[in-house]
Design an enzyme around this catalytic site. Structure first.
Site, PDB file in Angstrom:
ATOM      1  N   LYS A   1       0.814  -1.389  -0.033  1.00  0.00           N
ATOM      2  CA  LYS A   1      -0.019  -0.069  -0.124  1.00  0.00           C
ATOM      3  C   LYS A   1       0.804   1.547  -0.088  1.00  0.00           C
ATOM      4  CE  LYS A   1      -4.046  -1.870   2.857  1.00  0.00           C
ATOM      5  NZ  LYS A   1      -4.916  -2.260   1.922  1.00  0.00           N
TER       6      LYS A   1
ATOM      7  N   ARG B   1      -6.685  -7.703 -10.178  1.00  0.00           N
ATOM      8  CA  ARG B   1      -7.141  -9.029 -10.659  1.00  0.00           C
ATOM      9  C   ARG B   1      -8.702  -8.518 -10.870  1.00  0.00           C
ATOM     10  NH1 ARG B   1     -10.289  -9.016  -6.081  1.00  0.00           N
ATOM     11  NH2 ARG B   1      -9.173  -8.207  -4.161  1.00  0.00           N
TER      12      ARG B   1
ATOM     13  N   HIS C   1     -14.972  -4.137   7.412  1.00  0.00           N
ATOM     14  CA  HIS C   1     -14.213  -3.619   6.442  1.00  0.00           C
ATOM     15  C   HIS C   1     -14.176  -4.813   5.320  1.00  0.00           C
ATOM     16  CE1 HIS C   1     -12.833  -0.309   8.781  1.00  0.00           C
ATOM     17  NE2 HIS C   1     -12.270  -1.432   9.621  1.00  0.00           N
TER      18      HIS C   1
ATOM     19  N   GLU D   1      -2.732   7.241   8.460  1.00  0.00           N
ATOM     20  CA  GLU D   1      -3.435   8.087   7.461  1.00  0.00           C
ATOM     21  C   GLU D   1      -4.811   8.670   8.311  1.00  0.00           C
ATOM     22  OE1 GLU D   1      -4.014   5.932   3.831  1.00  0.00           O
ATOM     23  OE2 GLU D   1      -6.101   5.421   4.321  1.00  0.00           O
TER      24      GLU D   1
END
Ligand code: ADP
Length: 659
Positions: free
Chosen positions: A116, A297, A235, A200
């Site tokens: 990430k 993908r 999530h 973040e």
């Protein structure tokens, strides 16, 4: 076009890929683990090869075995589906080295987007907005705490190597930072073998909006519009739709451009998804969306994009992989109506969404117009604990969002899954939830509304239990009647009828049931008013009340009753279930009676919990589930599935777990 494809996956996605490949005239090659030998995708494929035992690390994650089969079967290409090896650059490289086309992006693109932090830095350079935060390599707690302070709380700590929401912690204030960091790092290390995190800004009222991109090998990149996947639990996506409610042409244009830039930045080829998070506090605004990650993908939720564009993404993948040029440009594409997908899982919303395994005694979906069902199982199949417990994806397409949601709710209402517990009713309630219908939702919607959505414990359904008991009794009567008929000289005489015939008045007999695993006392009531048919009363329920059920599904161990969207399992009370406790002294689980050992769910060395299903013994046409009498490890399995076992025979030995 490619001559053939090996599908390095299982379940619904393998079926989905096989369908398109066969339509394109390709030879399809399946690989399967031991528990999947009879799975639908294995039956559908032109050829199928075993690759190892059930655990994915011994089968679906074994690059060496899959490549070996591909070479033996002379596969021209390998499609990885999603999950398993789909985002492993090493797999793409190994395919290339062996002269097999990998139906996916180049290994370099998978690598570039794999972490990430690196992915964020890369797309940021290409001018794509990212969430304000620290994406660097320093991992010192004091430094990260300082960064969190600069970013401003609430912040989100995320595993650099993350996926599936693991290693992610929302932190509200500085005082909680250190503990959250430590636990995120620990989880990341154990899940991904990499403890590194990034910090973040936590976007408020977050909407998860992703853009489907598609690229050919000649530098053409387009986007196929957005999907909104904001309905999440832990999530994880639950319901996905396209287009996103409240989307404006400006915002779509801006997000589409950013996604295409991100794909170009890594030399992408094939189908990919660029995930963004948008700040939804004041509706969707073109200056308030941020790149999260790119999935290199095909995505689980790709059918909603197929519905609104009329494209077959798997076909496009095969065409791109064989070097064909994209058959359209961005300007040729437009959105047709609205589509919504619900992920139907074998899990129990009434028990904190615990996965639920076991045989599917019934599996029925409606065949309405505008409804698409993507599934990898059929009635009679077993949902095993080895893989993701998704049973199907139910996709609805309509002219408007309202129409699509109504169709989906209807379809879910007509869906019958008997056996494992499912989230069907929960999904239906979601589709009908007023705020969601009005387009007012964000990623916290499900958590805020769990109770209203019917999650959490429910009292026993006494009406369903009564119907179930009556069904069991009439099943028994039918059986007796068959044999009485054969014996009796006067089969039509009332004295030959094995029912509760009562000349006058009402008589009641106590009986014991097992309802959803609980012991329940009931009264069987015979009445002259209901000649030949007894009825059953459970608890306070009125046996003569005019209540109905939706559906009854017979199983060898009992009957499943569907009522108001819930499933209730009613079984005769089997004293052996209790006796078992006595029969399993010293951790030895014995056969409760003479019969056939039909299934063993554990292997030596497995860790089991008290009450876990260990095996099934079939006797007198009834299945008896043997449960673990205590926590422990499986030390020995003393009989093979299929074997006849004598009453009291030693079947499974458990060893208490060491402290
Ligand atoms: P994973 O790869 O583990 O699935 P993602 O980065 O894709 O993690 O994020 C998963 C979900 O977490 C998103 O769909 C969103 O709901 C939430 N999320 C991620 N980043 C943020 C953020 N900065 N602020 C608020 N929610 C976020």
């Amino acid at each position: 076009m490619l001559e053939s494809v090996l599908i390095a996956n299982r379940g619904e996605i393998a079926c989905r890929i096989i369908r398109t490949a066969q339509r394109l005239g390709m030879r399809t090659i399946a690989v399967y683990s031991e528990v999947d030998a009879n799975a639908l995708f294995v039956q559908m494929a032109d050829e199928a090869y075993p690759i190892g035992p059930a655990p994915a690390r011994d089968s679906y994650l074994r690059i060496d075995r899959i490549i070996e089969v591909a070479k033996r079967a002379k596969a021209a290409s390998i499609h990885p589906g999603y999950g398993f090896l789909s985002e492993r650059a090493e797999f793409a490289e190994t395919c290339a080295r062996n002269g097999i086309v990998f139906v996916g992006p180049p290994a370099s693109a998978i690598k570039a987007m794999g972490l990430k932090d690196a992915a964020k830095a890369l797309v940021q350079q290409a001018g794509v907005p990212v969430v304000p935060g620290y994406h660097g390599s320093k991992q010192d707690p004091d430094f990260l705490r300082q960064k969190a302070y600069e970013i401003g709380y609430p912040v989100l700590i995320k595993a650099v190597a993350g996926g599936g929401g693991k290693g992610m912690r929302r932190v509200e204030k500085a005082a909680d930072f250190d503990a959250a960091l430590e636990s995120a790092q620990r989880e990341a290390a154990s899940a991904f073998g990499d403890p590194r995190v990034l910090v973040e800004k936590y976007v408020l009222a977050p909407r998860h909006i992703e853009i489907q991109v598609f690229a050919d090998a000649h530098g053409n990149v387009v986007h196929l519009f957005e999907r909104d996947c904001s309905l999440q639990r832990r999530h994880q996506k639950v319901i996905e739709e396209a287009p996103a409610p409240g989307m404006t042409p400006e915002m779509r244009e801006a997000m589409g451009r950013a996604a295409v830039e991100a794909a170009r930045a890594v030399g992408y080829v094939g189908a990919g998804t660029v995930e963004f998070i948008a700040d939804g506090r004041e509706g969707l605004r073109p200056d308030r969306f941020y790149f999260m990650e790119m999935n290199t993908r095909l995505q689980v939720e790709h059918p909603v994009t197929e519905a609104i564009t009329g494209l077959d993404l798997v076909e496009l993948q095969f065409r791109a992989a064989s070097g064909q040029t994209l058959p359209f440009t961005q300007d040729d594409l437009s959105i047709d109506g609205h589509a919504v997908e619900a992920r139907l899982y074998a899990e129990d919303p009434e028990k904190e969404f615990l996965p639920s395994t076991g045989r599917l005694w019934a599996l029925e979906f409606p065949e309405d117009e505008g409804i698409r069902i993507d599934t990898g199982v059929e009635a009679g199949a077993e949902v095993t604990p080895y893989y993701d417990p998704m049973i199907a994806k139910v996709i609805a397409h309509g002219a408007t969002r309202d129409e699509a949601l109504s169709k989906l709710a209807d379809a879910l209402g007509q869906t019958i899954v008997a056996g494992p517990r499912t989230n069907t009713a929960f999904l239906k309630k979601l589709c009908e939830a007023e705020e969601f219908r009005a387009g007012r939702f964000d990623t916290g919607f499900i958590d805020r509304n769990l109770e209203a959505l019917g999650a959490g414990p429910h009292p026993l359904d006494e009406v369903a239990a009564s119907f179930g008991a009556a069904a069991l009794i009439s099943r028994e009567i039918d059986r007796l009647r068959m044999s009485e008929h054969l014996k009796s000289d006067e089969p039509s005489s009332p004295w030959s009828q094995p029912d509760g015939f009562q000349l006058l008045g009402t008589r009641s007999v106590g009986m014991t049931l097992r309802v959803d695993g609980e012991r329940v006392e009931a009264r069987e009531v015979f009445s002259s008013r209901h000649r030949g048919v007894s009825t059953v009363a459970v608890g306070e329920s009125d046996p003569w009340a005019d209540e109905g059920i939706d559906r009854e599904v017979d199983a060898s161990h009992g009957v499943y009753i569907f009522r108001k969207g819930r499933q209730t399992l009613v079984q005769p009370y089997d004293p052996f279930d209790v006796d078992l406790e006595h029969m399993s002294e010293g951790g030895t689980v014995k056969a409760p009676m003479h019969g056939k050992l039909v299934a063993v769910f554990v292997q030596p060395g497995d860790k089991v919990e008290k009450g876990q299903r260990l095996a099934i013994v079939e006797a007198m046409k009834m299945e008896h589930v043997l449960l673990a009498p205590s926590d422990g490890n499986v030390a020995e399995i003393a009989a093979e599935p299929g074997a006849q076992v004598a009453e009291g025979a030693r079947l499974i030995v458990l060893r208490a777990e060491e402290e």
